[in-house]
Scaffold this active site. Structure first.
Site, mmCIF file in Angstrom:
data_model
loop_
_atom_site.group_PDB
_atom_site.id
_atom_site.type_symbol
_atom_site.label_atom_id
_atom_site.label_comp_id
_atom_site.label_asym_id
_atom_site.label_seq_id
_atom_site.Cartn_x
_atom_site.Cartn_y
_atom_site.Cartn_z
ATOM 1 N N GLU A 217 0.827 -1.213 0.000
ATOM 2 C CA GLU A 217 0.000 0.000 0.000
ATOM 3 C C GLU A 217 0.860 1.262 0.000
ATOM 4 O OE1 GLU A 217 -2.168 -0.468 3.668
ATOM 5 O OE2 GLU A 217 -3.500 -1.993 2.846
ATOM 6 N N PRO A 218 1.659 1.453 -1.022
ATOM 7 C CA PRO A 218 2.512 2.647 -1.020
ATOM 8 C C PRO A 218 1.711 3.916 -1.298
ATOM 9 C CG PRO A 218 2.690 1.521 -3.122
ATOM 10 C CD PRO A 218 1.807 0.666 -2.254
ATOM 11 N N GLY A 219 2.015 4.964 -0.578
ATOM 12 C CA GLY A 219 1.437 6.284 -0.857
ATOM 13 C C GLY A 219 2.571 7.214 -1.251
ATOM 14 N N ARG A 220 3.282 7.664 -0.239
ATOM 15 C CA ARG A 220 4.380 8.610 -0.454
ATOM 16 C C ARG A 220 5.405 8.123 -1.496
ATOM 17 N NH1 ARG A 220 5.851 11.892 3.701
ATOM 18 N NH2 ARG A 220 4.996 10.353 5.131
ATOM 19 N N ARG B 233 3.084 19.754 6.467
ATOM 20 C CA ARG B 233 4.022 18.739 6.989
ATOM 21 C C ARG B 233 5.124 19.317 7.873
ATOM 22 N NH1 ARG B 233 7.072 15.915 4.634
ATOM 23 N NH2 ARG B 233 6.847 14.103 5.974
ATOM 24 N N CYS C 62 -1.216 33.636 10.289
ATOM 25 C CA CYS C 62 -0.990 34.227 11.607
ATOM 26 C C CYS C 62 -0.837 33.157 12.671
ATOM 27 C CB CYS C 62 -2.129 35.184 11.939
ATOM 28 S SG CYS C 62 -2.083 36.572 10.809
ATOM 29 N N GLU C 63 0.263 32.445 12.607
ATOM 30 C CA GLU C 63 0.636 31.410 13.565
ATOM 31 C C GLU C 63 2.158 31.384 13.600
ATOM 32 O OE1 GLU C 63 -1.200 29.337 15.407
ATOM 33 O OE2 GLU C 63 -3.164 29.776 14.533
ATOM 34 N N TYR D 71 0.828 14.033 0.900
ATOM 35 C CA TYR D 71 0.421 14.736 2.126
ATOM 36 C C TYR D 71 0.676 16.236 1.990
ATOM 37 C CZ TYR D 71 0.550 9.883 3.379
ATOM 38 O OH TYR D 71 0.356 8.527 3.355
HETATM 39 C C1 LIG Z 1 -1.232 6.069 5.273
HETATM 40 C C2 LIG Z 1 -1.321 4.624 5.011
HETATM 41 C C3 LIG Z 1 -0.537 4.030 4.005
HETATM 42 C C4 LIG Z 1 0.461 4.784 3.169
HETATM 43 O O1 LIG Z 1 1.545 5.307 3.863
HETATM 44 P P1 LIG Z 1 2.748 5.964 3.040
HETATM 45 O O2 LIG Z 1 3.730 6.363 4.062
HETATM 46 O O3 LIG Z 1 2.206 7.135 2.296
HETATM 47 O O4 LIG Z 1 3.260 4.922 2.100
HETATM 48 C C5 LIG Z 1 -0.731 2.686 3.752
HETATM 49 N N1 LIG Z 1 -1.622 1.954 4.478
HETATM 50 C C6 LIG Z 1 -2.358 2.489 5.457
HETATM 51 C C7 LIG Z 1 -3.311 1.621 6.204
HETATM 52 C C8 LIG Z 1 -2.237 3.834 5.759
HETATM 53 O O5 LIG Z 1 -2.981 4.366 6.739
#
Ligand SMILES: *Cc1c(COP(=O)(O)O)cnc(C)c1O
Length: 436
Positions: free
Chosen positions: A294-297, A333, A364-365, A393
């Site tokens: 499950e890659p995101g970043r 971030r 304004c922080e 993100y």
């Molecule tokens: C956020 C998340 C990801 C992805 O994380 P990355 O750091 O972006 O790869 C994968 N699985 C689950 C369940 C998440 O909550």
């Protein structure tokens, strides 16, 4: 590299935002031209880079697809990293699935053409409505995070007369060296359940007429650059899968390793996914388990930048502040997680001598900053700065705080620029309010 560039190492595969004639580009378009045409702050994504990253993961994890003993692979893109429809479509067309955490992300994924059979639904707080939506859509599985949730899912499925496919999210109690807010795999995190509790939940599932166990799931955190915690987590869930087979006679279809594959932020190298993949596939070899990741970043992080214009340079209290038109409302971030983003001048010639500066936004922080204590060729007012690794993100965590307008987003692909989201207007700001 030239003055003002803080990134010390280009990412593997080459920098998607290379300099041409001293000016940063994306797919041969100058970021300066794009900023002049579309105004700042502005997000720019390199679609080719996103696809290249997907290929990198596939090559690493399915290195020997011809070997009948090697596991199948599903890359379920973690939608929350960047849920833009254009990016989802790009990944869906390339065959990626989706890892979602809300009904809203399910809506986006289906809309973008992700096959329901490749969608997995995680999250500790799914509502009954979200469960119904997932069941009606025919998603691959719910990643269940508590015994109560499993019970509720069983009754929602029963009401619909449908069987809910599930995987239990196991908390493997491994430590992952990352920021406390993005560390999810230790025993006191709110995510997942212990291996012992997971087995009880598989037993409950086996006896329930409207639940069916199809997998086992783990996700230990984000921006992890060491393969060891992933391998330790996999060992924990494989043991659970073995007991599910031994005790209950159920052969699970897949093991989901989660995401969290760390990328370079200019200070540290990225996770060695080839080394990780070797260790993971070795353990799965000869089993019938499909591997889900499950890659995101990893897919979108370094494929995106935030371009911002310098408004003022201010010296006060012995410090130098570079005030930009982007701030924490556009990219939170740095202030939320201590996230580090390389910052560089879009046009090299737009800076003076190198100085230690804080790059701060207009919000304004006191916590509104993009970078602190950075050595940067002091930019002239009006100069453009590029904030790197902002594809994940970034925009998705933006807000209208201070009644600021959220920026436009561009996707560059095969040399073509597409504006995939327009900049907000003042009327967008008050659209949903009753004004009397
Ligand atoms: C956020 C998340 C990801 C992805 O994380 P990355 O750091 O972006 O790869 C994968 N699985 C689950 C369940 C998440 O909550």
């Amino acid at each position: 590299m030239g003055a003002g560039v803080l990134r010390t190492r280009p990412p593997p595969g080459g920098d998607p935002f290379a300099r041409l004639g001293g000016v940063l580009t994306c797919g041969s378009h100058s970021l300066e031209d794009l900023a002049n045409e579309h105004a700042t702050p502005l997000y720019v994504y390199d679609g080719d880079r996103i696809l290249e990253r997907l290929a990198t993961l596939r090559d690493a994890f399915a290195a020997d697809g011809a070997d009948p003993g090697s596991p199948g692979l599903v890359v379920a893109y973690s939608v929350k990293a960047n849920p833009g429809l254009a990016i989802l479509k790009l990944l869906a067309r390339a065959g990626a699935g989706a890892d979602i955490v809300s009904g809203g992300e399910l809506h986006r994924s289906l809309r973008a053409g992700v096959p329901a059979g490749l969608i997995v639904f995680a999250g500790v707080g799914k509502t009954r409505d979200e469960m119904r939506y997932g069941l009606r859509s025919g998603i691959r599985a719910f990643h269940v995070e508590s015994a109560q949730e499993l019970d509720v899912l069983g009754s929602v499925a029963g009401d619909l007369g449908q069987v809910a496919p599930i995987a239990v999210r196991v908390n493997p109690d491994v430590d992952s060296p990352t920021h406390a807010f993005t560390r999810t795999g230790h025993a006191r995190a709110k995510f997942g359940v212990s291996p012992g509790r997971a087995l009880e939940m598989y037993r409950f599932t086996a006896e329930h007429p409207f639940l069916r166990a199809v997998g086992v799931d783990v996700h230990i955190g984000s921006q992890i650059r060491d393969p060891v915690p992933f391998v330790n987590a996999l060992d924990v869930v494989l043991e659970v899968a073995g007991k599910v087979r031994g005790d209950l006679g159920i052969d699970l279809e897949y093991v989901d390793l989660g995401g969290g594959f760390g990328i370079s932020d200019g200070e540290a190298d990225e996770l060695d996914v080839r080394a990780l993949a070797r260790a993971i596939t070795r353990r799965l070899h000869g089993t019938s388990l499909t591997l889900v990741i499950e890659p995101g970043r990893f897919l979108v992080g370094d494929a995106g930048v935030l371009v911002t214009r310098v408004l003022y340079v201010k010296r006060s209290g012995g410090k130098t502040f570079v005030v930009t038109d982007a701030g924490m409302t556009d990219l939170i971030r740095p202030s939320h997680y201590g996230g580090i983003h390389a910052v560089s001048l879009v046009r090299e010639q737009d800076g003076g001598p190198v100085e230690a500066v804080d790059v701060v936004g207009p919000v304004c922080e006191q916590g509104d900053f993009l970078a602190r204590d950075r050595h940067l060729a002091l930019p002239h007012p009006g100069a453009l700065l590029c904030v790197h690794q902002a594809g994940a993100y970034g925009f998705t965590m933006s807000s209208n705080y201070n009644s600021r307008l959220r920026p436009a987003e561009l996707l560059v692909r095969g040399g073509r620029v597409k504006r995939v989201r327009r900049r907000e207007s003042y009327s967008d700001l008050i659209r949903n309010e009753a004004d009397e």
